[in-house]
Design an enzyme around this catalytic site. Structure first.
Site, PDB file in Angstrom:
ATOM      1  N   TYR A 148     -11.532  -6.242  10.260  1.00  0.00           N
ATOM      2  CA  TYR A 148     -10.891  -5.823  11.508  1.00  0.00           C
ATOM      3  C   TYR A 148     -10.710  -7.008  12.466  1.00  0.00           C
ATOM      4  O   TYR A 148     -11.658  -7.384  13.166  1.00  0.00           O
ATOM      5  CB  TYR A 148     -11.754  -4.719  12.155  1.00  0.00           C
ATOM      6  CG  TYR A 148     -11.948  -3.561  11.209  1.00  0.00           C
ATOM      7  CD1 TYR A 148     -11.039  -2.511  11.192  1.00  0.00           C
ATOM      8  CD2 TYR A 148     -12.992  -3.550  10.269  1.00  0.00           C
ATOM      9  CE1 TYR A 148     -11.179  -1.462  10.288  1.00  0.00           C
ATOM     10  CE2 TYR A 148     -13.124  -2.515   9.354  1.00  0.00           C
ATOM     11  CZ  TYR A 148     -12.218  -1.480   9.364  1.00  0.00           C
ATOM     12  OH  TYR A 148     -12.344  -0.466   8.448  1.00  0.00           O
TER      13      TYR A 148
ATOM     14  N   HIS B  62     -13.996  -3.477  14.618  1.00  0.00           N
ATOM     15  CA  HIS B  62     -13.867  -2.063  14.244  1.00  0.00           C
ATOM     16  C   HIS B  62     -14.030  -1.202  15.503  1.00  0.00           C
ATOM     17  O   HIS B  62     -14.819  -1.534  16.385  1.00  0.00           O
ATOM     18  CB  HIS B  62     -14.932  -1.709  13.187  1.00  0.00           C
ATOM     19  CG  HIS B  62     -14.830  -0.305  12.704  1.00  0.00           C
ATOM     20  ND1 HIS B  62     -15.694   0.686  13.104  1.00  0.00           N
ATOM     21  CD2 HIS B  62     -13.939   0.289  11.871  1.00  0.00           C
ATOM     22  CE1 HIS B  62     -15.343   1.832  12.529  1.00  0.00           C
ATOM     23  NE2 HIS B  62     -14.289   1.611  11.766  1.00  0.00           N
TER      24      HIS B  62
ATOM     25  N   ALA C 206     -19.956   1.149   4.174  1.00  0.00           N
ATOM     26  CA  ALA C 206     -19.216   0.629   3.028  1.00  0.00           C
ATOM     27  C   ALA C 206     -20.083  -0.341   2.215  1.00  0.00           C
ATOM     28  O   ALA C 206     -19.982  -0.383   0.989  1.00  0.00           O
ATOM     29  CB  ALA C 206     -17.948  -0.077   3.512  1.00  0.00           C
TER      30      ALA C 206
ATOM     31  N   ARG D  50     -15.878   3.002   3.931  1.00  0.00           N
ATOM     32  CA  ARG D  50     -16.704   4.124   4.406  1.00  0.00           C
ATOM     33  C   ARG D  50     -15.860   5.369   4.626  1.00  0.00           C
ATOM     34  O   ARG D  50     -16.269   6.473   4.314  1.00  0.00           O
ATOM     35  CB  ARG D  50     -17.394   3.746   5.721  1.00  0.00           C
ATOM     36  CG  ARG D  50     -18.364   4.824   6.189  1.00  0.00           C
ATOM     37  CD  ARG D  50     -18.688   4.690   7.649  1.00  0.00           C
ATOM     38  NE  ARG D  50     -17.523   4.970   8.485  1.00  0.00           N
ATOM     39  CZ  ARG D  50     -17.537   4.937   9.799  1.00  0.00           C
ATOM     40  NH1 ARG D  50     -18.655   4.609  10.438  1.00  0.00           N
ATOM     41  NH2 ARG D  50     -16.446   5.216  10.503  1.00  0.00           N
ATOM     42  N   GLY D  51     -14.660   5.179   5.179  1.00  0.00           N
ATOM     43  CA  GLY D  51     -13.835   6.327   5.558  1.00  0.00           C
ATOM     44  C   GLY D  51     -14.022   6.639   7.029  1.00  0.00           C
ATOM     45  O   GLY D  51     -15.025   6.254   7.635  1.00  0.00           O
TER      46      GLY D  51
ATOM     47  N   GLU E  89       0.858  -1.193   0.000  1.00  0.00           N
ATOM     48  CA  GLU E  89       0.000   0.000   0.000  1.00  0.00           C
ATOM     49  C   GLU E  89       0.887   1.234   0.000  1.00  0.00           C
ATOM     50  O   GLU E  89       1.910   1.264   0.691  1.00  0.00           O
ATOM     51  CB  GLU E  89      -0.874   0.028   1.260  1.00  0.00           C
ATOM     52  CG  GLU E  89      -1.736   1.297   1.330  1.00  0.00           C
ATOM     53  CD  GLU E  89      -2.392   1.499   2.683  1.00  0.00           C
ATOM     54  OE1 GLU E  89      -3.464   0.923   2.902  1.00  0.00           O
ATOM     55  OE2 GLU E  89      -1.840   2.260   3.515  1.00  0.00           O
TER      56      GLU E  89
ATOM     57  N   LYS F 220     -21.027  -6.871   3.745  1.00  0.00           N
ATOM     58  CA  LYS F 220     -20.153  -6.443   2.636  1.00  0.00           C
ATOM     59  C   LYS F 220     -20.004  -7.582   1.632  1.00  0.00           C
ATOM     60  O   LYS F 220     -20.024  -7.357   0.426  1.00  0.00           O
ATOM     61  CB  LYS F 220     -18.779  -6.031   3.176  1.00  0.00           C
ATOM     62  CG  LYS F 220     -18.818  -4.811   4.095  1.00  0.00           C
ATOM     63  CD  LYS F 220     -17.444  -4.195   4.240  1.00  0.00           C
ATOM     64  CE  LYS F 220     -17.082  -3.915   5.664  1.00  0.00           C
ATOM     65  NZ  LYS F 220     -15.961  -2.990   5.822  1.00  0.00           N
TER      66      LYS F 220
HETATM   67  P1  FAD Z   1     -18.049   0.023   7.380  1.00  0.00           P
HETATM   68  O1  FAD Z   1     -17.925  -1.372   6.854  1.00  0.00           O
HETATM   69  O2  FAD Z   1     -19.150   0.851   6.837  1.00  0.00           O
HETATM   70  O3  FAD Z   1     -18.094  -0.058   8.944  1.00  0.00           O
HETATM   71  C1  FAD Z   1     -18.082   1.118   9.740  1.00  0.00           C
HETATM   72  C2  FAD Z   1     -18.749   0.804  11.090  1.00  0.00           C
HETATM   73  O4  FAD Z   1     -20.153   0.642  10.902  1.00  0.00           O
HETATM   74  C3  FAD Z   1     -18.272  -0.494  11.722  1.00  0.00           C
HETATM   75  O5  FAD Z   1     -18.256  -0.316  13.123  1.00  0.00           O
HETATM   76  C4  FAD Z   1     -19.334  -1.506  11.329  1.00  0.00           C
HETATM   77  O6  FAD Z   1     -19.393  -2.576  12.238  1.00  0.00           O
HETATM   78  C5  FAD Z   1     -20.592  -0.646  11.350  1.00  0.00           C
HETATM   79  N1  FAD Z   1     -21.641  -1.072  10.419  1.00  0.00           N
HETATM   80  C6  FAD Z   1     -21.477  -1.468   9.132  1.00  0.00           C
HETATM   81  N2  FAD Z   1     -22.693  -1.710   8.573  1.00  0.00           N
HETATM   82  C7  FAD Z   1     -23.617  -1.446   9.524  1.00  0.00           C
HETATM   83  C8  FAD Z   1     -25.055  -1.487   9.565  1.00  0.00           C
HETATM   84  N3  FAD Z   1     -25.781  -1.834   8.492  1.00  0.00           N
HETATM   85  N4  FAD Z   1     -25.675  -1.152  10.738  1.00  0.00           N
HETATM   86  C9  FAD Z   1     -24.960  -0.766  11.833  1.00  0.00           C
HETATM   87  N5  FAD Z   1     -23.593  -0.712  11.847  1.00  0.00           N
HETATM   88  C10 FAD Z   1     -22.952  -1.037  10.715  1.00  0.00           C
HETATM   89  N6  FAD Z   1      -9.675   5.228   5.352  1.00  0.00           N
HETATM   90  C11 FAD Z   1      -9.543   6.253   4.476  1.00  0.00           C
HETATM   91  O7  FAD Z   1     -10.015   7.364   4.744  1.00  0.00           O
HETATM   92  N7  FAD Z   1      -8.880   6.067   3.280  1.00  0.00           N
HETATM   93  C12 FAD Z   1      -8.339   4.885   2.931  1.00  0.00           C
HETATM   94  O8  FAD Z   1      -7.743   4.768   1.854  1.00  0.00           O
HETATM   95  C13 FAD Z   1      -8.448   3.793   3.841  1.00  0.00           C
HETATM   96  N8  FAD Z   1      -7.940   2.578   3.550  1.00  0.00           N
HETATM   97  C14 FAD Z   1      -8.146   1.528   4.412  1.00  0.00           C
HETATM   98  C15 FAD Z   1      -7.682   0.244   4.062  1.00  0.00           C
HETATM   99  C16 FAD Z   1      -7.865  -0.835   4.915  1.00  0.00           C
HETATM  100  C17 FAD Z   1      -7.371  -2.199   4.509  1.00  0.00           C
HETATM  101  C18 FAD Z   1      -8.514  -0.637   6.166  1.00  0.00           C
HETATM  102  C19 FAD Z   1      -8.705  -1.786   7.109  1.00  0.00           C
HETATM  103  C20 FAD Z   1      -8.998   0.604   6.515  1.00  0.00           C
HETATM  104  C21 FAD Z   1      -8.824   1.701   5.651  1.00  0.00           C
HETATM  105  N9  FAD Z   1      -9.309   2.978   5.947  1.00  0.00           N
HETATM  106  C22 FAD Z   1      -9.166   4.014   5.068  1.00  0.00           C
HETATM  107  C23 FAD Z   1      -9.978   3.223   7.244  1.00  0.00           C
HETATM  108  C24 FAD Z   1     -11.507   3.019   7.150  1.00  0.00           C
HETATM  109  O9  FAD Z   1     -12.070   4.006   6.326  1.00  0.00           O
HETATM  110  C25 FAD Z   1     -12.052   3.121   8.577  1.00  0.00           C
HETATM  111  O10 FAD Z   1     -11.641   2.016   9.328  1.00  0.00           O
HETATM  112  C26 FAD Z   1     -13.543   3.390   8.714  1.00  0.00           C
HETATM  113  O11 FAD Z   1     -13.772   3.819  10.049  1.00  0.00           O
HETATM  114  C27 FAD Z   1     -14.432   2.176   8.453  1.00  0.00           C
HETATM  115  O12 FAD Z   1     -14.456   1.847   7.127  1.00  0.00           O
HETATM  116  P2  FAD Z   1     -15.222   0.513   6.608  1.00  0.00           P
HETATM  117  O13 FAD Z   1     -15.168   0.521   5.156  1.00  0.00           O
HETATM  118  O14 FAD Z   1     -14.764  -0.692   7.333  1.00  0.00           O
HETATM  119  O15 FAD Z   1     -16.723   0.884   7.117  1.00  0.00           O
END
Ligand code: FAD
Length: 289
Positions: free
Chosen positions: A143, A147, A122, A107-108, A16, A163
């Site tokens: 995670y 998370h 996400a 999601r970010g 990365e 997802k």
């Molecule tokens: P989600 O999957 O949407 O989860 C977010 C939270 O919501 C979690 O607690 C989950 O349990 C909860 N959740 C999900 N769906 C639901 C639902 N339907 N109802 C209730 N709760 C729910 N960040 C950046 O800004 N830029 C990057 O390039 C970046 N790259 C990353 C790469 C990797 C490999 C990783 C692991 C993380 C990266 N991140 C990045 C950080 C990431 O954006 C954060 O960890 C963010 O807080 C969660 O993103 P996610 O896609 O996992 O979100």
């Protein structure tokens, strides 16, 4: 090439990088990518505004350079916090024009003043990409320690299942320092019917301050054996960084011996560190010499 096709054939090795922030020129990140490409990784991913840094404008350009100038498979990160369908679609079109076949849909992070707009989670972004660009291979984050916002591991696994059901083709883990936590997580995923490959993401620690920051932003456990090594390195920044590389080498070789789908290195734009890790993985037989 699609990353799920690569994962179907072999255990992968990837890096990365992150785009330069502020006034740093785009060429800097391209130089880093060029250096990393010397290790022949299966792909290089490029972050998108990680940590709310706002440095997303160069992501597509770097991905384009990786894919079309370096001829390494490119994985473009994309976050949807505060994004509209229009901006997401414009970005997807830019990736398509560059022939990029892989996107990591996220999601970010939550940052003050940035609220969800058209996508809350996400899984919403993944479903959108799947229906609009069915040819794209979609990765998602996972995670091993849950998370940071998630009330329980069970809820974290449920979010992962969402997802997968929305169309994610593979997962990349958050960094961790204790492999036992990952092995436990892998079992939970299997029990939670997560069937897509899980690529392990590892970030070598570079200093006492950096690992403390990581623990608070990602909720990563710092095992006492890591703390002891940092103490042994003393106040010398070079010794602390070297301790981080050695620990990551050991961690990665143990993961390699335990049959992971892939190893992904958070290179922090430090190619020399990445080369040392690459060499260790050759030595322990994960990578061909
Ligand atoms: P989600 O999957 O949407 O989860 C977010 C939270 O919501 C979690 O607690 C989950 O349990 C909860 N959740 C999900 N769906 C639901 C639902 N339907 N109802 C209730 N709760 C729910 N960040 C950046 O800004 N830029 C990057 O390039 C970046 N790259 C990353 C790469 C990797 C490999 C990783 C692991 C993380 C990266 N991140 C990045 C950080 C990431 O954006 C954060 O960890 C963010 O807080 C969660 O993103 P996610 O896609 O996992 O979100």
């Amino acid at each position: 090439m699609r990353i799920d096709s690569i994962l179907a054939k072999k255990q992968t090795y990837s890096y990365e990088i992150f785009p330069p922030k502020g006034e740093l020129p785009l060429e800097e990140a391209c130089k880093v990518a060029q250096e990393l490409a010397l290790d022949h990784p299966d792909w290089i991913s490029t972050t998108f505004s990680a940590g709310g840094s706002g440095n997303s404008q160069n992501t597509a350009a770097i991905c384009d350079a990786v894919q079309n100038s370096l001829h390494v498979t490119s994985l473009a990160h994309l976050t949807c916090m505060g994004a509209t369908t229009e901006t997401v679609d414009a970005y997807l079109d830019t990736l398509s024009r560059a022939g990029i076949e892989n996107v990591l849909a996220l999601r970010g992070d939550r940052v003050p003043g940035r609220e969800p707009k058209d996508f809350e989670y996400a899984s919403d972004l993944i479903a959108h990409i799947k229906s609009r660009n069915p040819d794209l291979c979609i990765g998602a984050a996972c995670y091993p320690e849950g998370h940071v916002e998630s009330p329980s591991m069970e809820k974290s696994i449920e979010a992962l299942k969402r997802k997968q059901d929305a169309g994610a083709d593979f997962l990349v883990t958050q960094l961790f320092f204790d492999n036992e936590l990952f092995y436990h997580f892998r079992d939970l995923c299997a029990r939670g019917r997560i069937k897509i490959p899980i690529v392990v993401g590892i970030m070598p620690f570079t200093s006492k301050n950096q690992i403390q920051r990581m623990a608070f932003t990602c909720g990563a456990t710092i095992p006492s054996r890591v703390i002891k090594r940092i103490i042994a390195a003393g106040e010398d920044p070079a010794a602390q960084a070297e301790a981080g590389v050695v620990y990551a080498q050991e961690q990665l070789c143990d993961l390699a011996a335990n049959g992971v789908d892939g190893l992904h290195i958070y290179s922090m734009n430090k190619p020399q560190m990445a080369h040392k890790i690459h060499a260790a993985l050759k030595e322990c037989g994960y990578l061909a010499s």
